[in-house]
Design a protein around this motif. Structure first.
Motif, PDB file in Angstrom:
ATOM      1  N   MET A 172      -0.992 -34.537  -6.252  1.00 14.35           N
ATOM      2  CA  MET A 172       0.310 -34.148  -5.590  1.00 14.35           C
ATOM      3  C   MET A 172       0.010 -34.179  -3.866  1.00 14.35           C
ATOM      4  SD  MET A 172       0.857 -30.934  -8.131  1.00 14.35           S
ATOM      5  CE  MET A 172       2.490 -30.174  -7.525  1.00 14.35           C
ATOM      6  N   TRP A 210       2.405 -36.514  -1.736  1.00 14.81           N
ATOM      7  CA  TRP A 210       3.074 -35.920  -0.564  1.00 14.81           C
ATOM      8  C   TRP A 210       2.763 -36.441   0.784  1.00 14.81           C
ATOM      9  CZ3 TRP A 210       4.077 -29.931  -0.188  1.00 14.81           C
ATOM     10  CH2 TRP A 210       4.946 -29.713   0.474  1.00 14.81           C
ATOM     11  N   PHE A 259      11.727 -32.839  -9.433  1.00 12.10           N
ATOM     12  CA  PHE A 259      10.464 -32.109  -9.636  1.00 12.10           C
ATOM     13  C   PHE A 259      10.632 -30.968 -10.939  1.00 12.10           C
ATOM     14  CE2 PHE A 259       6.919 -29.838  -7.432  1.00 12.10           C
ATOM     15  CZ  PHE A 259       6.013 -30.050  -8.382  1.00 12.10           C
ATOM     16  N   VAL A 271      13.466 -21.340 -11.561  1.00 11.42           N
ATOM     17  CA  VAL A 271      12.470 -20.244 -11.500  1.00 11.42           C
ATOM     18  C   VAL A 271      12.437 -19.399 -12.862  1.00 11.42           C
ATOM     19  CG1 VAL A 271      11.732 -18.506 -10.159  1.00 11.42           C
ATOM     20  CG2 VAL A 271      12.462 -20.217  -9.142  1.00 11.42           C
ATOM     21  N   LEU A 308      11.170 -21.377 -15.964  1.00  9.77           N
ATOM     22  CA  LEU A 308       9.800 -21.451 -16.011  1.00  9.77           C
ATOM     23  C   LEU A 308       8.966 -20.194 -16.073  1.00  9.77           C
ATOM     24  CD1 LEU A 308       9.032 -24.259 -13.244  1.00  9.77           C
ATOM     25  CD2 LEU A 308       8.671 -24.245 -15.418  1.00  9.77           C
ATOM     26  N   LEU A 365      -2.293 -22.437  -5.074  1.00 12.44           N
ATOM     27  CA  LEU A 365      -1.791 -23.087  -4.176  1.00 12.44           C
ATOM     28  C   LEU A 365      -0.337 -23.008  -4.088  1.00 12.44           C
ATOM     29  CD1 LEU A 365      -1.893 -26.070  -2.911  1.00 12.44           C
ATOM     30  CD2 LEU A 365      -1.426 -27.138  -4.915  1.00 12.44           C
ATOM     31  N   PHE A 418       2.890 -24.076  -2.142  1.00 10.53           N
ATOM     32  CA  PHE A 418       3.579 -25.265  -1.736  1.00 10.53           C
ATOM     33  C   PHE A 418       4.752 -24.481  -0.638  1.00 10.53           C
ATOM     34  CE2 PHE A 418       3.010 -29.083  -4.324  1.00 10.53           C
ATOM     35  CZ  PHE A 418       1.733 -29.208  -4.152  1.00 10.53           C
ATOM     36  N   LEU A 424       1.448 -18.011 -14.337  1.00  7.04           N
ATOM     37  CA  LEU A 424       1.647 -19.582 -14.180  1.00  7.04           C
ATOM     38  C   LEU A 424       0.570 -20.086 -13.228  1.00  7.04           C
ATOM     39  CD1 LEU A 424       5.473 -19.067 -12.949  1.00  7.04           C
ATOM     40  CD2 LEU A 424       4.485 -20.130 -15.139  1.00  7.04           C
ATOM     41  N   ASP A 429      -1.325 -23.649 -11.511  1.00  2.54           N
ATOM     42  CA  ASP A 429      -1.176 -24.825 -10.417  1.00  2.54           C
ATOM     43  C   ASP A 429       0.220 -25.506 -10.249  1.00  2.54           C
ATOM     44  OD1 ASP A 429      -3.521 -25.760 -12.768  1.00  2.54           O
ATOM     45  OD2 ASP A 429      -1.690 -26.750 -12.769  1.00  2.54           O
ATOM     46  N   VAL A 430       0.631 -26.286 -11.212  1.00  4.29           N
ATOM     47  CA  VAL A 430       1.569 -27.209 -10.876  1.00  4.29           C
ATOM     48  C   VAL A 430       3.116 -26.184 -10.901  1.00  4.29           C
ATOM     49  CG1 VAL A 430       3.076 -29.118 -11.485  1.00  4.29           C
ATOM     50  CG2 VAL A 430       0.835 -28.989 -12.282  1.00  4.29           C
ATOM     51  N   TYR A 431       2.842 -25.281 -11.757  1.00  2.38           N
ATOM     52  CA  TYR A 431       4.164 -24.336 -12.209  1.00  2.38           C
ATOM     53  C   TYR A 431       4.222 -23.548 -10.781  1.00  2.38           C
ATOM     54  CZ  TYR A 431       3.737 -26.481 -16.684  1.00  2.38           C
ATOM     55  OH  TYR A 431       3.471 -27.569 -17.522  1.00  2.38           O
ATOM     56  N   GLY A 474       3.228 -24.305  -7.893  1.00  2.37           N
ATOM     57  CA  GLY A 474       3.766 -25.292  -6.831  1.00  2.37           C
ATOM     58  C   GLY A 474       4.938 -25.321  -6.897  1.00  2.37           C
ATOM     59  N   VAL A 475       5.571 -25.731  -8.120  1.00  2.15           N
ATOM     60  CA  VAL A 475       7.118 -25.834  -8.441  1.00  2.15           C
ATOM     61  C   VAL A 475       7.791 -24.445  -7.748  1.00  2.15           C
ATOM     62  CG1 VAL A 475       8.959 -26.517  -9.935  1.00  2.15           C
ATOM     63  CG2 VAL A 475       6.674 -27.179 -10.483  1.00  2.15           C
ATOM     64  N   ILE A 476       7.497 -23.452  -8.407  1.00  2.00           N
ATOM     65  CA  ILE A 476       8.060 -22.186  -8.066  1.00  2.00           C
ATOM     66  C   ILE A 476       8.214 -21.915  -6.555  1.00  2.00           C
ATOM     67  CG2 ILE A 476       8.288 -19.754  -8.321  1.00  2.00           C
ATOM     68  CD1 ILE A 476       8.153 -20.292 -11.215  1.00  2.00           C
ATOM     69  N   LEU A 479       7.738 -24.069  -4.060  1.00  2.00           N
ATOM     70  CA  LEU A 479       8.511 -25.022  -3.359  1.00  2.00           C
ATOM     71  C   LEU A 479      10.105 -24.583  -3.511  1.00  2.00           C
ATOM     72  CD1 LEU A 479       7.730 -28.281  -2.463  1.00  2.00           C
ATOM     73  CD2 LEU A 479       9.097 -28.640  -4.466  1.00  2.00           C
ATOM     74  N   VAL A 480      10.279 -24.318  -4.736  1.00  2.00           N
ATOM     75  CA  VAL A 480      11.830 -24.039  -5.126  1.00  2.00           C
ATOM     76  C   VAL A 480      12.378 -23.006  -4.301  1.00  2.00           C
ATOM     77  CG1 VAL A 480      13.273 -23.454  -6.873  1.00  2.00           C
ATOM     78  CG2 VAL A 480      11.804 -25.105  -7.327  1.00  2.00           C
ATOM     79  N   VAL A 481      11.653 -21.886  -4.296  1.00  2.00           N
ATOM     80  CA  VAL A 481      11.890 -20.592  -3.540  1.00  2.00           C
ATOM     81  C   VAL A 481      12.035 -21.109  -1.894  1.00  2.00           C
ATOM     82  CG1 VAL A 481      11.033 -18.315  -2.659  1.00  2.00           C
ATOM     83  CG2 VAL A 481      11.135 -19.026  -4.958  1.00  2.00           C
TER      84      VAL A 481
END
Lengths: 288, 347
Positions: free
Chosen positions: A95, A99, A223, A269, A272, B58, B60, B110, B112-114, B116-118, B120-122
């Motif tokens: 990742m 990036w 993503f 969100v 997930l 991590l 993001f 949650l 690593d990746v998840y 990261g996604v959350i 990032l999305v926030v």
């Protein structure tokens, strides 16, 4: 009546474009568990490839459906050989590296094409439904998305290459024991994923102004669609793109464009949080 | 760089002496205006270095807390007209936000990746939202949010209690530098406390820490909030430095840069991220004066190269070389040093 037709088309279009922009990422993630954060930039490059080709006098459909995927696929191949190959199995590192690649491509595009917005006109005329105007190009995008999913399914389900790819996805060491090099399968998969990204960028290019930074607009959506979809490639892609497309369009119609986007992100969100493994981590388990 | 065997007193003394020397000498080389920014970025990098390098979280979207701190400061300063309370709020609001977000993520298990996604999305949600608030209906108190134009013209930092005594120029640099030193000391103290040691344990093996009876989710949430508070403070300092806040603070590019600083400087160290931030921000400043190569391209290349060839970052690599040069007579000594380093959380 007219309004409901328009809304239906808009929702279908939203779902289709989500499928389109996520497909490349989904293939790479589903097969190799690699998150390619340069995905948006692959789309951006697909857009530039189309525009450059059209300006050179190539037919717009040839440029979109053949030239852009090929060029971006080849760029993806180079990227896989130089960078990604060394990082398989290290999810976070891939990742970060991708990036970095995404920033690198933004910089390159800025140096080559300049920090301006360019575009081409849509090749399909709009038409009226009652008192509403519908963009004819939306149907083209819906069609491309349908063909894409069908093609993906058929390739994976019926061809030998698809069988090998699925086998490698399930157990790379077993595939390797049977004589198939996982490295080469991954290379081919990454080429396909990049080509799909390029295709998506090319097909969407006539609808949006293209700038070196426009990839950023897609990467987050792609993503979250892929992650929320979960482990199954096609079922996950369809279910999460369907859900998010409907949510964002409903909120767009009820409130505004920005609220629609925000609703999509909030839905992601919440989803997930409830299903941390994605939709297909729980439902449709084991499907393709 | 201190280890446990050095004793915390010597470590703190080293921080104080080095930072005092830097505060005296650095302004001779680089203008204080630029230096202030480097210091602020250093603090921002330290905030991510704390939660990522020591907590294994991590994020993001560290830029979200940075931007939130800056906006909180700007809005509160316009409404209040004095800077003391806004500074405090700029720490508390991001920390509180992170507490909620962290609780939602960590109690949902949650990783690593998840994560990261959350995050990032926030960040994106905040970016989109703030970008769309250009209209006059978006006001908080007397402050207009201003959309993509940002908020200019707020009260900048003043001596507490005296709104007319502005702190700016050289004095502001020293304020920021002292704030960074205080944050570094706070982080040092935190990592030495049992909370910090357990955070390291959670980073290494979450299951084991939870089986030993530690509430992993609560501890990660608190650490996340502390990191966000530090980022918020950096954001408020940035707002004072730039005298305007814009949605670009929330952008993905900003988040990427923070991550690059940490990677380049070295994760799992306290000073790596600070040095990485200051070094790269200065490099960017120098590169900004030429137009042959695009800045983004270089940052991207730096990130790719470090992930591929030096994933541990500069500070740990140099520290390893240094130890091999000074102590490593023969293999035994080197492996001993390596083993000792593995026990020691600091680079």
């Amino acid at each position: 009546m007219d309004l409901s037709v328009v809304i239906l088309v808009e929702i279908l279009y939203a779902v289709a474009s989500l499928i389109l922009i996520s497909a490349g990422l989904a293939v790479v993630f589903g097969m190799m568990k690699v998150i390619n954060l340069a995905h948006g930039e692959f789309m951006m490059m697909g857009g530039y490839a189309t525009i450059t080709a059209v300006n050179l006098g190539v037919n717009v459909f040839v440029a979109m459906l053949v030239i852009a995927p090929l060029i971006v696929g080849l760029i993806g191949l180079v990227v896989e050989r130089l960078v990604i190959r060394h990082l398989y199995g290290r999810l976070v590192d891939t990742m970060l590296a991708t990036w970095g690649l995404s920033l690198l491509f933004i910089g390159l595009a800025t140096m080559i094409f300049g920090n301006t917005t360019t575009g081409i006109s849509t090749p399909i005329q709009g038409f009226a439904v009652g008192s509403y105007q519908i963009n004819g190009y939306n149907f083209f995008i819906i069609l491309v998305a349908i063909l894409l999913v069908a093609g993906l399914y058929l390739v994976l389900k019926t061809t030998r290459a698809g069988l090998i790819a699925r086998g490698t996805m399930q157990g790379a060491d077993m595939a390797s024991a049977l004589g198939y090099s996982p490295g080469r399968v991954y290379m081919a998969t990454f080429f396909c994923g990049a080509a799909l990204s390029g295709l998506a960028g090319a097909v969407i290019a006539p609808l949006v102004g293209l700038a070196p930074t426009s990839g950023g607009a897609y990467i987050a959506k792609a993503f979250i669609t892929v992650i929320a979809g979960g482990p199954s490639l096609i079922a996950g892609l369809l279910s999460s793109a369907g859900l998010f497309g409907v949510v964002s369009q409903v909120f767009t119609f009820a409130f505004s464009n920005v609220i629609g986007e925000v609703a999509l992100l909030v839905a992601a969100v919440i989803l997930l949080r409830l299903l941390p493994q994605g939709v297909t981590g729980k439902l449709f388990k084991g499907r393709l | 760089m201190g280890g446990v065997q050095m004793g915390s007193g010597r470590d703190i003394a080293a921080i104080l002496i080095v930072s005092a020397l830097l505060m005296l000498l650095a302004p001779l080389v680089i203008g204080t205006y630029t230096l202030t920014l480097l210091v602020i970025y250093g603090m921002l990098a330290l905030s991510l270095g704390l939660i990522w390098g020591f907590g294994g979280i991590l994020c993001f979207g560290q830029a979200a807390f940075f931007g939130l701190g800056a906006y909180t400061y700007a809005i509160a300063a316009i409404n209040i007209g004095e800077s003391t309370l806004p500074m405090i709020l700029a720490v508390l609001v991001p920390a509180g936000f992170a507490l909620l977000l962290g609780a939602m993520m960590f109690y949902g298990r949650l990783t690593d990746v998840y994560l990261g996604v959350i995050t990032l999305v926030v960040t994106l949600i905040l970016f989109r939202f703030i970008n769309s608030t250009a209209g006059p209906q978006y006001t908080i108190g007397t402050a207009r949010l201003g959309g993509y134009n940002g908020i200019p013209g707020f009260q900048t930092l003043n001596v507490p209690g005296d709104p007319d005594a502005y702190i700016w120029g050289d004095a502001y640099f020293y304020v920021c530098a002292v704030a960074l030193v205080l944050v570094a000391l706070l982080v040092t103290w935190l990592l030495r406390s049992s909370f910090g040691r357990i955070a390291l344990g959670i980073r290494e093996n979450e299951t084991r820490a939870s089986l030993m009876g530690y509430d992993v989710a609560a501890r990660k949430t608190v650490l996340f909030a502390i990191g966000a508070g530090i980022a918020g403070l950096a954001g408020a300092l940035f707002a004072n430095w730039a005298e305007i806040v814009t949605p670009a603070l929330f952008s993905l590019g900003q988040s990427a840069e923070i991550i690059i600083w940490c990677i380049v400087g070295g994760l799992g160290t306290r000073f790596g991220p600070v040095l990485g931030a200051a070094g790269l921000a200065y490099l960017k400043f120098l590169l900004g004066q030429q137009s042959v190569l695009d800045n983004t391209l270089i940052m991207g290349a730096v990130l790719v190269i470090f992930v591929l060839f030096l994933p541990r970052g500069l500070v740990p690599a140099i520290a390893a070389l240094w130890q091999r040069a000074t102590r490593g007579r023969g293999r035994r000594a080197a492996s001993l040093a390596r083993r000792r380093r593995a026990e020691v959380p600091y680079g």
